[in-house]
Write a protein that holds these residues in place. Structure first.
Motif, PDB file in Angstrom:
ATOM      1  N   THR A   1     -14.676 122.419   6.297  1.00  0.00           N
ATOM      2  CA  THR A   1     -13.876 123.072   7.339  1.00  0.00           C
ATOM      3  C   THR A   1     -14.025 122.417   8.707  1.00  0.00           C
ATOM      4  OG1 THR A   1     -15.637 124.693   7.731  1.00  0.00           O
ATOM      5  CG2 THR A   1     -13.878 125.325   6.203  1.00  0.00           C
ATOM      6  N   MET A   2     -15.135 121.767   8.953  1.00  0.00           N
ATOM      7  CA  MET A   2     -15.405 121.163  10.265  1.00  0.00           C
ATOM      8  C   MET A   2     -14.857 119.737  10.309  1.00  0.00           C
ATOM      9  SD  MET A   2     -19.114 121.056  12.036  1.00  0.00           S
ATOM     10  CE  MET A   2     -19.429 120.125  13.501  1.00  0.00           C
ATOM     11  N   THR A   3     -14.253 119.382  11.429  1.00  0.00           N
ATOM     12  CA  THR A   3     -13.702 118.036  11.570  1.00  0.00           C
ATOM     13  C   THR A   3     -14.601 117.181  12.449  1.00  0.00           C
ATOM     14  OG1 THR A   3     -12.337 118.699  13.451  1.00  0.00           O
ATOM     15  CG2 THR A   3     -11.317 118.802  11.260  1.00  0.00           C
ATOM     16  N   MET A   4     -14.482 115.877  12.263  1.00  0.00           N
ATOM     17  CA  MET A   4     -15.220 114.918  13.070  1.00  0.00           C
ATOM     18  C   MET A   4     -14.689 115.015  14.504  1.00  0.00           C
ATOM     19  SD  MET A   4     -17.633 112.812  12.784  1.00  0.00           S
ATOM     20  CE  MET A   4     -18.402 111.585  13.805  1.00  0.00           C
ATOM     21  N   PRO A   5     -15.568 115.284  15.477  1.00  0.00           N
ATOM     22  CA  PRO A   5     -15.086 115.540  16.837  1.00  0.00           C
ATOM     23  C   PRO A   5     -14.745 114.295  17.658  1.00  0.00           C
ATOM     24  CG  PRO A   5     -17.455 115.860  16.733  1.00  0.00           C
ATOM     25  CD  PRO A   5     -16.985 115.560  15.329  1.00  0.00           C
ATOM     26  N   TYR A   6     -15.131 113.125  17.195  1.00  0.00           N
ATOM     27  CA  TYR A   6     -14.903 111.913  17.987  1.00  0.00           C
ATOM     28  C   TYR A   6     -14.884 110.684  17.078  1.00  0.00           C
ATOM     29  CZ  TYR A   6     -19.969 111.602  17.451  1.00  0.00           C
ATOM     30  OH  TYR A   6     -21.239 111.569  16.915  1.00  0.00           O
ATOM     31  N   GLY A   7     -14.536 109.553  17.680  1.00  0.00           N
ATOM     32  CA  GLY A   7     -14.620 108.278  16.979  1.00  0.00           C
ATOM     33  C   GLY A   7     -13.394 107.936  16.156  1.00  0.00           C
ATOM     34  N   LYS A   8     -13.558 106.909  15.370  1.00  0.00           N
ATOM     35  CA  LYS A   8     -12.483 106.355  14.550  1.00  0.00           C
ATOM     36  C   LYS A   8     -11.849 107.394  13.627  1.00  0.00           C
ATOM     37  CE  LYS A   8     -11.815 102.644  11.186  1.00  0.00           C
ATOM     38  NZ  LYS A   8     -12.468 101.524  10.499  1.00  0.00           N
ATOM     39  N   HIS A   9     -12.652 108.330  13.158  1.00  0.00           N
ATOM     40  CA  HIS A   9     -12.171 109.321  12.190  1.00  0.00           C
ATOM     41  C   HIS A   9     -12.073 110.716  12.811  1.00  0.00           C
ATOM     42  CE1 HIS A   9     -12.247 106.426   8.970  1.00  0.00           C
ATOM     43  NE2 HIS A   9     -13.447 106.057   9.364  1.00  0.00           N
ATOM     44  N   GLN A  10     -11.839 110.773  14.109  1.00  0.00           N
ATOM     45  CA  GLN A  10     -11.701 112.041  14.813  1.00  0.00           C
ATOM     46  C   GLN A  10     -10.618 112.895  14.153  1.00  0.00           C
ATOM     47  OE1 GLN A  10     -10.759 111.631  18.945  1.00  0.00           O
ATOM     48  NE2 GLN A  10     -10.915 113.815  19.345  1.00  0.00           N
ATOM     49  N   GLY A  11     -10.922 114.176  13.944  1.00  0.00           N
ATOM     50  CA  GLY A  11      -9.969 115.102  13.347  1.00  0.00           C
ATOM     51  C   GLY A  11     -10.018 115.171  11.831  1.00  0.00           C
ATOM     52  N   ARG A  12     -10.756 114.290  11.204  1.00  0.00           N
ATOM     53  CA  ARG A  12     -10.863 114.274   9.743  1.00  0.00           C
ATOM     54  C   ARG A  12     -11.987 115.212   9.299  1.00  0.00           C
ATOM     55  NH1 ARG A  12     -10.787 108.505   6.566  1.00  0.00           N
ATOM     56  NH2 ARG A  12     -10.141 109.350   4.574  1.00  0.00           N
TER      57      ARG A  12
ATOM     58  N   GLU B   1     -26.369 119.821  15.057  1.00  0.00           N
ATOM     59  CA  GLU B   1     -25.738 120.255  13.812  1.00  0.00           C
ATOM     60  C   GLU B   1     -24.863 119.171  13.200  1.00  0.00           C
ATOM     61  OE1 GLU B   1     -23.432 124.105  12.059  1.00  0.00           O
ATOM     62  OE2 GLU B   1     -22.763 123.382  14.024  1.00  0.00           O
ATOM     63  N   LEU B   2     -24.111 118.454  14.031  1.00  0.00           N
ATOM     64  CA  LEU B   2     -23.238 117.411  13.497  1.00  0.00           C
ATOM     65  C   LEU B   2     -24.051 116.368  12.736  1.00  0.00           C
ATOM     66  CD1 LEU B   2     -20.465 116.098  13.177  1.00  0.00           C
ATOM     67  CD2 LEU B   2     -20.865 114.955  15.382  1.00  0.00           C
ATOM     68  N   GLY B   3     -25.141 115.925  13.296  1.00  0.00           N
ATOM     69  CA  GLY B   3     -25.985 114.939  12.620  1.00  0.00           C
ATOM     70  C   GLY B   3     -26.543 115.451  11.306  1.00  0.00           C
ATOM     71  N   LYS B   4     -26.948 116.710  11.308  1.00  0.00           N
ATOM     72  CA  LYS B   4     -27.474 117.322  10.082  1.00  0.00           C
ATOM     73  C   LYS B   4     -26.396 117.362   9.003  1.00  0.00           C
ATOM     74  CE  LYS B   4     -27.865 121.799   9.555  1.00  0.00           C
ATOM     75  NZ  LYS B   4     -28.263 123.211   9.601  1.00  0.00           N
ATOM     76  N   LEU B   5     -25.174 117.726   9.398  1.00  0.00           N
ATOM     77  CA  LEU B   5     -24.081 117.797   8.430  1.00  0.00           C
ATOM     78  C   LEU B   5     -23.660 116.415   7.945  1.00  0.00           C
ATOM     79  CD1 LEU B   5     -21.970 120.622  10.076  1.00  0.00           C
ATOM     80  CD2 LEU B   5     -23.367 120.792   8.002  1.00  0.00           C
ATOM     81  N   LEU B   6     -23.631 115.432   8.836  1.00  0.00           N
ATOM     82  CA  LEU B   6     -23.291 114.069   8.418  1.00  0.00           C
ATOM     83  C   LEU B   6     -24.339 113.522   7.453  1.00  0.00           C
ATOM     84  CD1 LEU B   6     -22.008 112.546  11.773  1.00  0.00           C
ATOM     85  CD2 LEU B   6     -20.638 113.075   9.748  1.00  0.00           C
ATOM     86  N   ALA B   7     -25.611 113.817   7.717  1.00  0.00           N
ATOM     87  CA  ALA B   7     -26.673 113.369   6.805  1.00  0.00           C
ATOM     88  C   ALA B   7     -26.517 114.030   5.436  1.00  0.00           C
ATOM     89  CB  ALA B   7     -28.034 113.676   7.408  1.00  0.00           C
ATOM     90  N   LEU B   8     -26.176 115.315   5.435  1.00  0.00           N
ATOM     91  CA  LEU B   8     -25.947 116.019   4.170  1.00  0.00           C
ATOM     92  C   LEU B   8     -24.766 115.415   3.425  1.00  0.00           C
ATOM     93  CD1 LEU B   8     -26.368 118.330   2.147  1.00  0.00           C
ATOM     94  CD2 LEU B   8     -25.040 119.803   3.704  1.00  0.00           C
TER      95      LEU B   8
END
Length: 72
Positions: free
Chosen positions: A11-22, A44-51
């Protein structure tokens, strides 16, 4: 890891960068691998990206399919 984290991946989207909104669950493996090499962001974003990296790296992305569309 808790079940809420898995729901956030679909449900959460990438907030920035090349894939923002994905959706985090839809980020490409090479992008997740880049974070794994360079360092995940804090919080939290880092934790979710690592997961998501662990899920993708171990070929478990199909486990998220039942969660898509829920909680919206």
């Amino acid at each position: 890891m808790n079940p809420e984290d898995l729901q956030k991946l679909v449900t959460m989207t990438m907030p920035y960068g090349k894939h923002q909104g994905r959706l985090l669950a839809d980020l490409p493996g090479n992008y997740l691998n880049w974070f794994a090499r360079e360092g995940f962001p804090n919080g939290e974003l880092g934790k979710l990206l690592a997961l998501m990296h662990e899920i993708d790296h171990n070929g478990l992305s199909d486990l998220l399919k039942p969660l898509r569309g829920r909680g919206r």
